[in-house]
Every structure is written in structure tokens, then in C-alpha cells.
Design an enzyme around this catalytic site. Structure first.
Site, PDB file in Angstrom:
ATOM      1  N   GLU A 235      29.698  69.948  75.599  1.00 39.40           N
ATOM      2  CA  GLU A 235      30.810  70.684  75.008  1.00 39.40           C
ATOM      3  C   GLU A 235      30.370  72.076  74.554  1.00 39.40           C
ATOM      4  OE1 GLU A 235      32.262  67.953  72.082  1.00 39.40           O
ATOM      5  OE2 GLU A 235      33.398  66.788  73.548  1.00 39.40           O
TER       6      GLU A 235
ATOM      7  N   LYS B  40      29.758  56.834  66.884  1.00 38.72           N
ATOM      8  CA  LYS B  40      30.019  57.869  67.869  1.00 38.72           C
ATOM      9  C   LYS B  40      28.727  58.418  68.492  1.00 38.72           C
ATOM     10  CE  LYS B  40      33.448  59.354  68.863  1.00 38.72           C
ATOM     11  NZ  LYS B  40      34.232  60.423  68.218  1.00 38.72           N
TER      12      LYS B  40
ATOM     13  N   SER C 263      30.413  62.652  61.372  1.00 38.03           N
ATOM     14  CA  SER C 263      30.218  62.527  59.926  1.00 38.03           C
ATOM     15  C   SER C 263      31.024  61.369  59.357  1.00 38.03           C
ATOM     16  CB  SER C 263      30.626  63.833  59.230  1.00 38.03           C
ATOM     17  OG  SER C 263      32.011  64.090  59.440  1.00 38.03           O
TER      18      SER C 263
ATOM     19  N   HIS D 293      25.127 110.464  66.011  1.00 41.57           N
ATOM     20  CA  HIS D 293      24.717 110.511  67.423  1.00 41.57           C
ATOM     21  C   HIS D 293      23.406 109.755  67.527  1.00 41.57           C
ATOM     22  CE1 HIS D 293      23.576 111.969  71.390  1.00 41.57           C
ATOM     23  NE2 HIS D 293      24.761 112.582  71.512  1.00 41.57           N
TER      24      HIS D 293
ATOM     25  N   THR E 216      39.530  62.079  93.188  1.00 44.89           N
ATOM     26  CA  THR E 216      40.296  63.300  93.411  1.00 44.89           C
ATOM     27  C   THR E 216      41.479  63.253  92.461  1.00 44.89           C
ATOM     28  OG1 THR E 216      41.561  62.277  95.222  1.00 44.89           O
ATOM     29  CG2 THR E 216      39.588  63.510  95.825  1.00 44.89           C
ATOM     30  N   HIS E 217      41.741  64.380  91.793  1.00 43.44           N
ATOM     31  CA  HIS E 217      42.775  64.449  90.751  1.00 43.44           C
ATOM     32  C   HIS E 217      42.458  63.476  89.609  1.00 43.44           C
ATOM     33  CE1 HIS E 217      45.131  66.745  93.681  1.00 43.44           C
ATOM     34  NE2 HIS E 217      44.814  65.803  94.559  1.00 43.44           N
TER      35      HIS E 217
END
Length: 435
Positions: free
Chosen positions: A277, A270, A265, A68, A142-143
Site C-alpha cells: 500500500e 490483522k 492498533s 538571487h 480477467t476482470h
């Protein structure tokens, strides 16, 4: 929440040591109220005030036996009280939830104040960025498909107002979670006077609960977590815009890339939107808290503890993660790289298809039926899609075939991207007033 995503101030709010400090404060306030009313000896107050909060390790050690947590805390704190006999009057007339829910209300309001400060900063950063780009022409989508010309500041302004509304929701939620319940077993004040609850609430700058049984009903805590989930998702809205904008085929936006930073890596070329993200991933963590916490609203009768284990995990995690998300998102916007030239090039890449809506209305206003005008403009547009021939050329050809005369000077005027955003001034005036 793991240390990787925990900022120091928010981490301290949810630390075990701070929790026990708050427990000591609540118990001391209750004891002082009892002593002021003459219900317990006045000489018991000072020794309890002076007793240092127990160390989390000591409480955990005792809890191994008691099973407790509140009793373990009270025992460990009594061990720190001199004379120990003064501790006999601690927790007088209270039940565990009086202590737990009241201290939790303090933690929730402390966490909220940190989040509100971060939201103030994010709103300001979004506002200023949008105002700086009120004339940065881009294509609206749009879309995911090119639609009509727009400005980058318009998109950011929309998110700035959403962040401000999110701040308003959190302020309202703070008011509702900031409640004190010192009402004893099943909340009937059977062994504790309601004046104690009032005194503790005043001392903590909170308010007494409208009603409680043994626990405060979890609708307000659920609202608070839902407010955090919306904040996290607004942050993800920023991140998603950047993620799409940083795609190689788009290249309109990009995260700052520091000296010495590596993107992959395996592939040295990149430059990945890692901050965006991370925001997208952590927003899922906050949203995941909503349903489990909400399921703590219906409890068995006056109380069970099925909500307790859920809240021990999700309340700190939701607060800590939202704090980190606001920090990440503010930095993302502050250092965002906007390529206005690329935005313009992308806008022009479809050979004028983005002007079909104005051409349609021009033909209608010149006397053509909407059906005929739509068919003419669409047929020209589809030829442009399929062949790459500029829209003005396919339009001339289709109009000639249909016997429709085009006003070239008028087309020159309506096929300007600036014409499409000329009425956004009032929006930016509202944005400039946002604080």
C-alpha cells in the site's frame, strides 16, 4: 522529499551541500578552460580550486538580501577564496542557467546511475522469482473473475520484462539529460567561446547541448521524469498483485510479517499489506511530477524561470521517491510468501468452470457448430454458477438433453490445469536470458 522516504545515497545527490559542490566544480572547469585559452590570468585558477564550497546556511543568508541564488552562491564562495581577488574571474562570460543547467545535468545522471543499479537488482529478483514459480499452478483472472489456469511465474515474468523495458527507457533518458550548456546570455556564446562548453562537457563525461537559448529546453527532463513515472507504476503493478493476493478471501500471497510486527492498533489478528500500500501511494507522487515538469517546456522567448520552482520540488522528489520505491519493491518480492496450496484450492473452487474454453473447442472439433457448442457449455456453466453443482455434472445433463455424446476420457484429459500452461516454455527461456 521527507526524510521517512529518503535513502542516504539519493538524498545526498539532491542535498544543497552537494549542489554547491557541483556548482563549484562547474565554475572551476569554466575558469580552467578560460585560463588555458589565455583569456583570464592563470594564477587565478589555483585559489579558486582551493576555495571550499560555501555552506548552504551562508548562501541562504546572503540570498535574503540578493534575492538571487546564484549571486548569493558566488558571493559566499568568493568569501572563501584566498586571495579574494581571484574570484573576480569566476562566472566569466556565463549566465546563471549555464551553471544551473549544467550542474543539474550532473545531478540527473548521478541520480539515474543509482536508479539503474536498483533496477538491475529488481529485474534480477523478479526474474528469479518467476523462474522459481514456473510450475506453481494458479487460476488466471480477467476482470477479477476466474478465467483459465495459469502459473504464478507467468504473471511475474510479465512484470520482470516490464521492469527491464523501464530500465531501457531510463538509460535512454540519461543520455538525453546529460548535456552541458555553457553559452552565455540567450545562448549565443557572445561572451564565451564554444570551446569552453566542449571542455566542460568532456571533463564531466557529458556532451554539449545540441542547442540552448539561455536554458536547455525541458523536453529531455520531461522524458526523464516520465521514465521515472513508468518505473514507479511498474512497482505499483507488483504491489497491486500482492494486495489482491493477500485479501482474506484469496490468501494466495502475503507480505513477510516480522516478529513483533503489528498489523492494527485495534485488531490484533490483522496482517495488512502495508508495504504494498505504501508503494501504491508513493507511485502517485511520482506520476504527479510528470505534468508540472512537462509544463516547463514552453517558456517565454529565450528564458523565464517558471520552470525553476517546479523543478526544485519535483525533480528531487521524483528521484528520491522512485529510489525508495525500487528498494521497497525489491524487498517485497524477495520476501514474498506464496501459498501454492491455496492457489490450487482457489483454482478448483468453481467446480471446473475454468475448463469451459477447452470443452467448447472440443465440441466444435467434434462437429458441433460454434453457436450450438457455446450455448450448451454456457448453459451448463450458468447452472454451476447458480447451484454449485460441479461443471462436469451440469455438462453431462445439458449434453444429454441436447442429444450430444461426450467423450469422458477426452474430458478427463482437457480438464487438467497443466494442459493450459504446457506452451509457456519459450517464455521462460526468454526470461532466463534476461539480465
Amino acid at each position: 522529499m521527507i526524510e521517512r522516504y529518503t535513502l542516504p545515497e539519493m538524498g545526498r545527490v539532491w542535498s544543497d551541500q552537494h549542489k554547491y559542490e557541483l556548482w563549484c566544480r562547474v565554475e572551476t572547469l569554466v575558469l580552467e578552460a578560460h585560463a588555458a585559452a589565455g583569456r583570464v590570468p592563470a594564477e587565478a585558477v589555483q585559489p579558486v580550486r582551493d576555495a571550499p564550497p560555501p555552506l548552504p546556511a551562508r548562501v541562504a543568508e546572503i540570498e535574503e538580501t540578493t534575492q538571487h541564488d546564484v549571486i548569493a552562491f558566488l558571493t559566499a564562495w568568493a568569501d572563501n577564496t584566498e586571495p579574494r581577488s581571484a574570484a573576480a574571474y569566476v562566472h566569466h562570460g556565463m549566465t546563471s542557467s549555464d551553471l544551473l543547467d549544467t550542474a543539474l545535468a550532473v545531478q540527473l545522471t548521478e541520480a539515474t546511475d543509482l536508479l539503474l543499479a536498483r533496477l538491475d537488482r529488481l529485474v534480477a529478483v523478479l526474474r528469479d522469482h518467476a523462474l522459481a514459480h514456473r510450475d506453481t499452478i494458479k487460476v488466471g483472472r480477467t476482470h477479477g473473475v476466474h478465467a483459465e489456469p495459469d502459473v504464478w511465474g507467468h504473471r511475474v515474468a510479465d512484470i520482470a520484462f516490464a521492469a527491464a523495458r523501464s530500465r531501457d527507457r531510463l538509460r535512454a533518458a540519461r543520455e538525453r539529460v546529460g548535456v552541458v550548456a555553457i553559452s552565455g546570455a540567450v545562448g549565443t556564446y557572445s561572451l564565451i567561446d564554444p570551446s569552453v562548453e566542449v571542455a566542460v562537457a568532456e571533463a564531466l563525461d557529458l556532451r554539449p547541448a545540441d542547442a540552448s537559448t539561455q536554458v536547455v529546453l525541458r523536453d529531455s527532463v520531461s522524458e526523464w521524469v516520465a521514465a521515472l513515472a513508468i518505473i514507479a507504476t511498474v512497482c505499483e503493478t507488483v504491489a497491486l498483485e500482492v494486495r489482491h493476493g493477500q485479501r482474506t478471501e484469496v490468501r494466495e500471497l502475503s507480505e513477510a510479517f516480522g516478529s513483533g510486527q503489528k498489523g492494527s492498533s485495534a485488531m490484533p489478528h490483522k496482517k495488512n499489506p502495508i508495504r504494498s500500500e505504501r508503494i501504491a501511494g508513493l507511485a502517485r507522487v511520482v506520476r504527479a511530477a510528470v505534468v508540472p515538469v512537462m509544463e516547463g517546456i514552453p517558456l517565454w522567448h529565450e528564458r523565464d524561470i517558471s520552470h525553476s520552482s517546479t523543478e526544485r520540488v519535483f525533480l528531487p522528489d521524483a528521484a528520491i521517491t522512485t529510489d525508495y520505491l525500487l528498494h521497497l519493491t525489491t524487498g517485497l518480492v524477495e520476501n514474498l510468501v506464496v501459498d501454492a496450496d491455496r492457489m490450487r484450492a482457489n483454482l478448483e473452487s468453481t467446480g471446473g468452470l475454468i475448463y469451459t474454453s477447452s470443452v467448447l473447442l472440443e465440441l466444435v472439433e467434434g462437429g458441433a457448430s460454434r453457436e450450438d457448442a457455446y450455448a450448451l457449455v454456457q448453459s451448463a456453466a450458468m447452472e454451476t454458477w447458480n447451484s454449485g453443482t460441479p461443471f462436469r455434472e451440469t455438462l453431462r445433463k445439458r449434453a444429454a438433453d441436447a442429444g450430444v455424446t461426450l467423450d469422458e476420457a477426452r474430458l478427463d484429459e482437457i480438464c487438467r490445469p497443466e494442459r493450459y500452461v504446457a506452451n509457456l516454455g519459450p517464455l521462460f527461456d526468454r526470461l532466463a536470458a534476461l539480465s
